[in-house]
Design an enzyme around this catalytic site. Structure first.
Site, short mmCIF file in Angstrom:
data_model
loop_
_atom_site.label_atom_id
_atom_site.label_comp_id
_atom_site.label_asym_id
_atom_site.label_seq_id
_atom_site.Cartn_x
_atom_site.Cartn_y
_atom_site.Cartn_z
N GLU A 189 52.40 40.84 -27.54
CA GLU A 189 51.69 39.56 -27.59
C GLU A 189 50.19 39.74 -27.80
OE1 GLU A 189 51.44 35.47 -24.96
OE2 GLU A 189 53.30 36.56 -25.14
N ASP A 240 57.97 34.89 -20.40
CA ASP A 240 58.05 33.52 -19.91
C ASP A 240 58.48 32.65 -21.09
OD1 ASP A 240 55.80 33.43 -21.51
OD2 ASP A 240 54.39 33.10 -19.86
N TYR A 256 52.69 41.19 -14.15
CA TYR A 256 52.55 39.94 -14.90
C TYR A 256 52.10 38.81 -13.97
CZ TYR A 256 53.60 36.45 -18.46
OH TYR A 256 53.50 35.46 -19.39
N ASP A 259 55.30 38.32 -23.81
CA ASP A 259 55.28 38.00 -22.38
C ASP A 259 56.60 37.35 -21.98
OD1 ASP A 259 52.76 38.99 -22.27
OD2 ASP A 259 51.75 37.06 -22.05
#
Length: 859
Positions: free
Chosen positions: A10, A116, A328, A114
């Protein structure tokens, strides 16, 4: 040739960490839109060539097609049914092209985004760019990781999974809902109110399905404060001296609202005069250590204890994560997984100079497993991954890192144990008590001292003991209203009511501040402005649902069902959009109710501003209203003319625009090197020439540019062939930095200068000259405009005291030696086509091709 595996992270820093771990530091790196790291390795048991690169956040953003971008030509109601398009978030970075090129010849794609929902959405953006979504045998894998340590990266590579389409669709749903609802309400509100009130200090009056309920919490607290009616209260205070201690006893009734009754009880106690010990209780109590640290808790502590706003706290946490110092930072979980390596994590911190001794003690005495928390199924709690110091991180990042470490160590420490002693007294039929506390085991409070149980020493008492009263007082006070919400309290309300996510909560709080709806005051308390209060009260009058958390909570629930695969993405979007469309239509019909509140709070345009310049239509004076958005208002014509934002606006020598008879104004941008430029209010808002490719203050986007509030055409962009203020007359030469033109600053004396009409390039001209002006002549060598310079007699560089000199700043030896570049590249002299194509922009070219309707670049 070995098969190729493309890995996409990312952020560039994460790509570097992944490549460094997998290659053991033996890799080659080449430049692209983002860096590409290449090395040989093994993937799924086969030798391969790895290519590791990254995006820079979302590859695409959603927006409306070009035909819906014009506020004046589009009915906001139509936006609810309008199509949406995805375009590159950062076109200049060319990420789409970069990914497509790097994917050529690769048979496997591993996504290190990431972990999520947003990261999952970016996964599918990357898949689209790389062409791996086709059925051609190419394999796509998803790496699940919570930190960029070597252990986590290797573990993620050994447990690759498929990307989750449902989570990506949930993000698509939220983006479409927020875009359509937010833009429709924002455009209508802004257009309706900004043209009516002079002291309405906001360029955009925005609405957001999350932002507005967030503001609603702050305004509701404000209303609770302003409507609070204080009442008088009285309480009975007793003091005694015993074994060297003076104690203030607490009254069992605490407080009463009737002074006569309190006076009666005081008389009873006075008459008795003696306190009798009627009970002594001693209790062993413990204060529980914290559960694992999640995002919401981190944001609350950062605001209440560290002095960081949620937005800054999240930025610092993300930086610590990408640098490998913490895990994270976006997680809802407070429970650690059963496989978590506590000993290994402690071992990474044992050499820290600040808390290393405490870590060593935990390892030698034995640490306690954290208490059970909530497992949200996303990431483990936020955890330190390696040791760091303030010198390594900087002051702000260190403060946040230190708290994360202290919290983690606190979760592995014993509980705080203490003894609580309560002594109860009686006098005149009234009961009183005092409390003592003694800490037996500090436990986790040794590393988190701000949570320590205070020591309260009291003397020993014996049950039945009788002690004389030192003094009796009746204290009078007032009930107090609640205080304004702190950021920490607002975060708790948002979490409780399902407003936003752990990632978006800081953004919503930041937005209501940037929109001038609230102000952050001492103690990071959020105080609503007049605009914020008027908006929420208006929504409450028209449709309370628009500012209550219930609807957003419902939307978030539906989006969660989409993420779990339990609801259809398109049906959820369709249902929510239809509901808001009906609410919007009702809101538009009832806008007079909100307008009445604005009318009571803000001044109409006719009563605002200061007289500045004449209108070219009626020749009456217009008023300048400096509050954002800055504008001129003609009370006779009832017309509004927006002016450049942020600059100071003054009358320009009572000069008249030759096109429309309006008086010219001068705008001086802030700062010692800010531009000063003339503009005509009418031309600025309604450019009279076709083909203008650039407007001052406009964001660079594809397609034709159109003026909007604060965006327009100053004189330095005007291609009028004869006006003495246009770029034709005042333009000197091509900018060395861009395709723009260097224009003479007309009011920069005595520090004369040129500035680019498109970028921030500045060129200093001979300082102290009486006058510098452009002429109608052009240099035969480079086609630049010839300047006429009238030097000061005392400082003239000319021979025999002469002061007047005419020449080209590029080709004239004297003038060029006196020119200095302030910003941009070196200002070289260019023989020949100095105004030609390329980095020096387009010049006038052959005079026969001149056309006043052409772009100013072609003059």
């Amino acid at each position: 040739m070995a098969p190729k595996v493309l890995m996409v992270a990312e952020k560039p820093s994460i790509a570097l960490s992944i490549a460094s771990v997998l290659s053991g530091g033996r890799m080659s790196t080449r430049r692209g839109s983002t860096e590409v790291h290449e090395f040989d390795g093994t993937f799924l048991g086969f030798p391969v060539l790895y290519k590791v690169t990254s995006v820079i956040g979302h590859v695409f953003s959603v927006d409306f097609p070009g035909r819906y971008q014009d506020w004046n030509a589009t009915n906001p109601l139509d936006l609810f049914d309008a199509p949406i398009v995805k375009s590159e978030s950062n076109p200049k970075a060319h990420i789409t092209r970069h990914l497509s090129q790097e994917a050529r010849g690769c048979g496997h794609l591993v996504l290190w985004l990431d972990c999520d929902r947003e990261g999952e959405n970016i996964c599918f953006e990357v898949i689209e760019c790389t062409g791996f979504n086709s059925k051609d045998g190419k394999k796509v894998y998803r790496a699940r990781f919570s930190s960029v340590t070597e252990k986590d990266i290797l573990k993620a590579l050994s447990g690759l999974v498929e990307p989750n389409k449902n989570e990506s669709l949930a993000v698509d749903a939220r983006q479409e809902i927020d875009l359509k609802v937010g833009v429709a309400f924002t455009r209508f509100q802004t257009s309706y109110f900004n043209g009516k009130y002079g002291n309405l200090d906001s360029r955009v009056i925005s609405y957001g399905p999350c932002q507005t309920p967030t503001l609603g919490f702050c305004v509701q607290r404000h209303l609770n404060i302003t409507t609070f009616k204080p009442e008088k209260i009285w309480t009975l205070q007793l003091y005694l001296m015993h074994k060297g201690y003076e104690l203030k006893l607490q009254w069992k009734r605490h407080r009463l609202f009737d002074s006569d009754v309190v006076q009666m009880f005081q008389n009873f106690v006075k008459k008795d005069g003696i306190l009798k010990v009627i009970g002594i209780s001693e209790k062993q109590e413990s204060k529980g250590r914290p559960a694992g640290l999640n995002t919401v808790k981190l944001l609350k502590v950062a605001s209440s204890s560290l002095g960081f706003g949620p937005q800054l706290a999240m930025q610092l946490a993300e930086r610590l994560y990408t640098q490998g110092y913490i895990s994270y930072p976006r997680t809802e979980s407070t429970a650690y997984p059963s496989s978590f390596d506590y000993k290994g994590t402690l071992g990474a911190l044992v050499r820290n100079p600040v808390f290393g001794d405490y870590v060593h003690q935990l390892l030698s005495d034995g640490y306690h497993k954290p208490r059970s928390g909530t497992d949200a199924g996303d990431h483990p709690p936020i955890t330190p991954m390696c040791s760091a110091s303030e010198d390594m991180l900087g002051y702000d990042a260190w403060k946040l890192y230190l708290y994360i470490c202290q919290h983690f160590l606190g979760t592995l420490s014993p509980e705080c144990k203490y003894t609580r002693i309560m002594v109860e007294f009686e006098s005149g039929g009234e009961s009183f008590h005092c409390v003592g506390q003694h800490v037996m085991v500090s436990g986790f409070t040794s590393i988190m001292p701000w949570l320590a149980v205070p020591e309260i020493n009291i003397p020993e008492f014996t049950e039945g003991e009788r002690i004389g009263i030192t003094r009796i007082e009746v204290e009078e006070g007032m009930t107090q209203p609640p205080d304004y919400l702190t950021e920490s309290e607002l975060i708790s309300l948002m979490e409780k009511n399902g407003i936003g996510t752990d990632a978006s909560i800081p953004v919503h709080i930041n937005n209501i501040g940037e929109r001038n709806y609230v102000q952050v005051q001492a103690g990071r308390r959020l105080v609503p402005t007049a605009l914020g209060i008027s908006l929420i009260r208006g929504y409450q009058c028209i449709d309370p649902d628009l500012c209550l958390p219930d609807i957003r909570s419902f939307i978030e629930h539906q989006i969660t069902l989409v993420a779990k695969g339990q609801a259809d993405h398109s049906l959820v979007v369709e249902h929510v959009i239809e509901q808001f469309k009906r609410k919007f239509a009702h809101f538009v019909k009832q806008i007079d109710n909100m307008d009445a509140l604005f009318e009571a709070e803000f001044s109409p345009l006719s009563d605002s501003g200061r007289v500045l310049s004449k209108c070219g239509k009626c020749l009456r004076y217009m008023k300048h209203i400096s509050t954002q958005p800055s504008r001129l208002y003609c009370g006779t014509c009832e017309e509004i003319y927006y002016t450049p934002p942020k600059g100071a606006i003054k009358l320009y020598k009572e000069l008249i625009c030759p096109l429309d008879n309006f008086e010219l104004l001068i705008c001086s941008m802030p700062g010692p090197e800010g531009k000063s430029f003339p503009f005509c209010p009418y031309c600025y808002n309604s450019p009279p020439f076709e083909g203008i490719e650039t407007l001052f203050g406009a964001s660079k986007a594809g397609g034709a540019v159109k003026p909007s509030k604060g965006v327009g055409m100053p004189c330095f962009l005007c291609p009028h062939p004869t006006c003495p203020h246009s770029v034709i007359s005042q333009g000197v030469c091509a900018c060395p930095e861009c395709d723009g033109t260097l224009v003479l600053d007309p009011v920069s004396a005595p520090k004369w200068r040129l500035y680019c009409n498109m970028c921030n390039c500045l060129v200093s001209l001979p300082e102290g000259a009486h006058r510098i002006s452009t002429t109608r002549d052009h240099c035969p060598n480079c086609d630049s405009t010839i300047l006429e310079v009238d030097f000061n007699k005392k400082t003239t560089p000319l021979k025999d005291g002469a002061t007047l000199h005419i020449g080209c700043i590029l080709c004239d030896e004297l003038l060029h030696s006196l020119v200095e570049m302030k910003h941009g590249k070196s200002f070289f002299r260019h023989r020949g086509r100095g105004r030609g194509r390329g980095r020096r922009g387009r010049g006038r070219g052959n005079k026969k091709h001149q056309d006043p309707k052409m772009s100013f670049r072609d003059f």
